[in-house]
Motif scaffolding. Sequence first.
Motif, PDB file in Angstrom:
ATOM      1  N   VAL A   1      -0.946 -30.116  -7.241  1.00  0.00           N
ATOM      2  CA  VAL A   1      -0.351 -28.783  -7.061  1.00  0.00           C
ATOM      3  C   VAL A   1      -0.945 -28.091  -5.832  1.00  0.00           C
ATOM      4  O   VAL A   1      -2.168 -28.077  -5.634  1.00  0.00           O
ATOM      5  CB  VAL A   1      -0.623 -27.907  -8.309  1.00  0.00           C
ATOM      6  N   ASP A   2      -0.074 -27.511  -5.031  1.00  0.00           N
ATOM      7  CA  ASP A   2      -0.518 -26.805  -3.824  1.00  0.00           C
ATOM      8  C   ASP A   2      -1.164 -25.478  -4.226  1.00  0.00           C
ATOM      9  O   ASP A   2      -0.481 -24.492  -4.462  1.00  0.00           O
ATOM     10  CB  ASP A   2       0.686 -26.555  -2.913  1.00  0.00           C
ATOM     11  N   SER A   3      -2.496 -25.497  -4.350  1.00  0.00           N
ATOM     12  CA  SER A   3      -3.235 -24.307  -4.780  1.00  0.00           C
ATOM     13  C   SER A   3      -4.509 -24.181  -3.946  1.00  0.00           C
ATOM     14  O   SER A   3      -4.894 -25.132  -3.252  1.00  0.00           O
ATOM     15  CB  SER A   3      -3.616 -24.437  -6.256  1.00  0.00           C
ATOM     16  N   PRO A   4      -5.190 -23.040  -4.042  1.00  0.00           N
ATOM     17  CA  PRO A   4      -6.425 -22.864  -3.249  1.00  0.00           C
ATOM     18  C   PRO A   4      -7.554 -23.826  -3.629  1.00  0.00           C
ATOM     19  O   PRO A   4      -8.592 -23.824  -2.964  1.00  0.00           O
ATOM     20  CB  PRO A   4      -6.820 -21.411  -3.563  1.00  0.00           C
ATOM     21  N   ILE A   5      -7.375 -24.663  -4.666  1.00  0.00           N
ATOM     22  CA  ILE A   5      -8.459 -25.570  -5.060  1.00  0.00           C
ATOM     23  C   ILE A   5      -8.812 -26.518  -3.906  1.00  0.00           C
ATOM     24  O   ILE A   5      -9.923 -27.034  -3.837  1.00  0.00           O
ATOM     25  CB  ILE A   5      -8.096 -26.362  -6.336  1.00  0.00           C
ATOM     26  N   TYR A   6      -7.859 -26.724  -3.009  1.00  0.00           N
ATOM     27  CA  TYR A   6      -8.106 -27.647  -1.890  1.00  0.00           C
ATOM     28  C   TYR A   6      -8.638 -26.912  -0.653  1.00  0.00           C
ATOM     29  O   TYR A   6      -8.684 -27.475   0.430  1.00  0.00           O
ATOM     30  CB  TYR A   6      -6.812 -28.392  -1.532  1.00  0.00           C
ATOM     31  N   ARG A   7      -9.082 -25.637  -0.874  1.00  0.00           N
ATOM     32  CA  ARG A   7      -9.407 -24.807   0.301  1.00  0.00           C
ATOM     33  C   ARG A   7     -10.618 -25.300   1.080  1.00  0.00           C
ATOM     34  O   ARG A   7     -10.743 -24.997   2.264  1.00  0.00           O
ATOM     35  CB  ARG A   7      -9.587 -23.349  -0.111  1.00  0.00           C
ATOM     36  N   GLU A   8     -11.497 -26.061   0.446  1.00  0.00           N
ATOM     37  CA  GLU A   8     -12.692 -26.516   1.172  1.00  0.00           C
ATOM     38  C   GLU A   8     -12.465 -27.834   1.912  1.00  0.00           C
ATOM     39  O   GLU A   8     -13.335 -28.297   2.634  1.00  0.00           O
ATOM     40  CB  GLU A   8     -13.880 -26.660   0.212  1.00  0.00           C
ATOM     41  N   LEU A   9     -11.292 -28.438   1.728  1.00  0.00           N
ATOM     42  CA  LEU A   9     -11.032 -29.715   2.418  1.00  0.00           C
ATOM     43  C   LEU A   9     -10.838 -29.470   3.913  1.00  0.00           C
ATOM     44  O   LEU A   9     -10.384 -28.388   4.322  1.00  0.00           O
ATOM     45  CB  LEU A   9      -9.758 -30.358   1.862  1.00  0.00           C
ATOM     46  N   PRO A  10     -11.150 -30.464   4.760  1.00  0.00           N
ATOM     47  CA  PRO A  10     -10.854 -30.326   6.187  1.00  0.00           C
ATOM     48  C   PRO A  10      -9.361 -30.039   6.391  1.00  0.00           C
ATOM     49  O   PRO A  10      -8.517 -30.572   5.654  1.00  0.00           O
ATOM     50  CB  PRO A  10     -11.239 -31.694   6.762  1.00  0.00           C
TER      51      PRO A  10
END
Length: 284
Positions: free
Chosen positions: A199-208
């Motif tokens: 799901v496109d959510s802020p959980i991936y915010r720390e990824l490059p």
Amino acid sequence: MSKTVVITGGNSGIGLATAHELARRGARVCLACRDQAKAQAARTEILAAVPGAQVEVYQLDLASFDAIRRFVASFSAAHDSLDVLINNAGAVPLKQQKSAEGFELQFGANYLGPVLLTHLLLPLMEKAVTVDGEARIVHLASIAHNLGRIDPATFRGRARYNPLAAYAQSKLGNLMFSNALASRLPAGITTQALHPGGVDSPIYRELPRAVYAVMRLFLISPQRAARLIADLSLAPHWKGKSGGYETVQWPKPVSRHARSRQEQEALYDTSCKLLGIPPLAARR
Ligand SMILES: NC(=O)c1ccc[n+]([C@@H]2O[C@H](COP(=O)([O-])OP(=O)(O)OC[C@H]3O[C@@H](n4cnc5c(N)ncnc54)[C@H](OP(=O)(O)O)[C@@H]3O)[C@@H](O)[C@H]2O)c1
């Protein structure tokens, strides 16, 4: 009468989309959140989208047993019963962190915190059963649980921290907890787990940024995940169904560890000891 729903992490991503969907379906939505400014902003956003919605905001940090107990005290002061608990909050810190009690943060806040929260809220859910005949618990696990191993040597920290391994352990824990609960919950209370999809959510915010840009091509909207979560929480056709693992995106592999009754029992007993709470008796 409207159902009262507690959703942890209801101020962002999947939790926020689910809070919108629940409000749209007429539930009283209680946002249990760490960041109060974001929680108030979420409430304002939901009220603008669903005028007249019932939305309450509570402080909850799942990385602290004391904070969880404070949340339960303030929620119990305002409510006699609870119809639905959605254990949604979760984080994937790229650098190792610790919970207030010194557990590796993902084990502590993604897994142990929800176990404590669920046990402390059960008396209110039992009251909902006496009034309405049922109460439901929904756990956000993940397909990533398949990569997880329960390793007690890592509970208080990893010599070499791997965020994905820590995340996978915590999500395997979520699913094993739901499965262990299914044979323990008082009559009328059900438990279901799910993988919400990628799901496109802020959980991936720390990824490059480059990695996120590629990943994004394959991610689904939080609203799609929210519809399944709201169904599991409120829809009549899920009433009485317990111990399942659902998904928005197929296939749906389930790890042998999640299925093993023996491993579920071992993790459940260890978790209750770590939390200092009495385990619920298993039904035969
Ligand atoms: N997105 C995906 O592809 C995906 C896939 C499988 C499973 N999931 C699961 O879905 C759930 C929701 O994730 P999301 O994608 O919506 O991520 P998100 O947008 O980052 O939302 C996570 C929420 O959890 C809250 N949270 C984190 N740590 C907390 C703590 N210690 N105490 C209280 N709240 C805390 C966050 O609060 P703050 O705003 O204060 O940080 C935020 O509200 C998670 O359990 C995740 O593991 C997501």
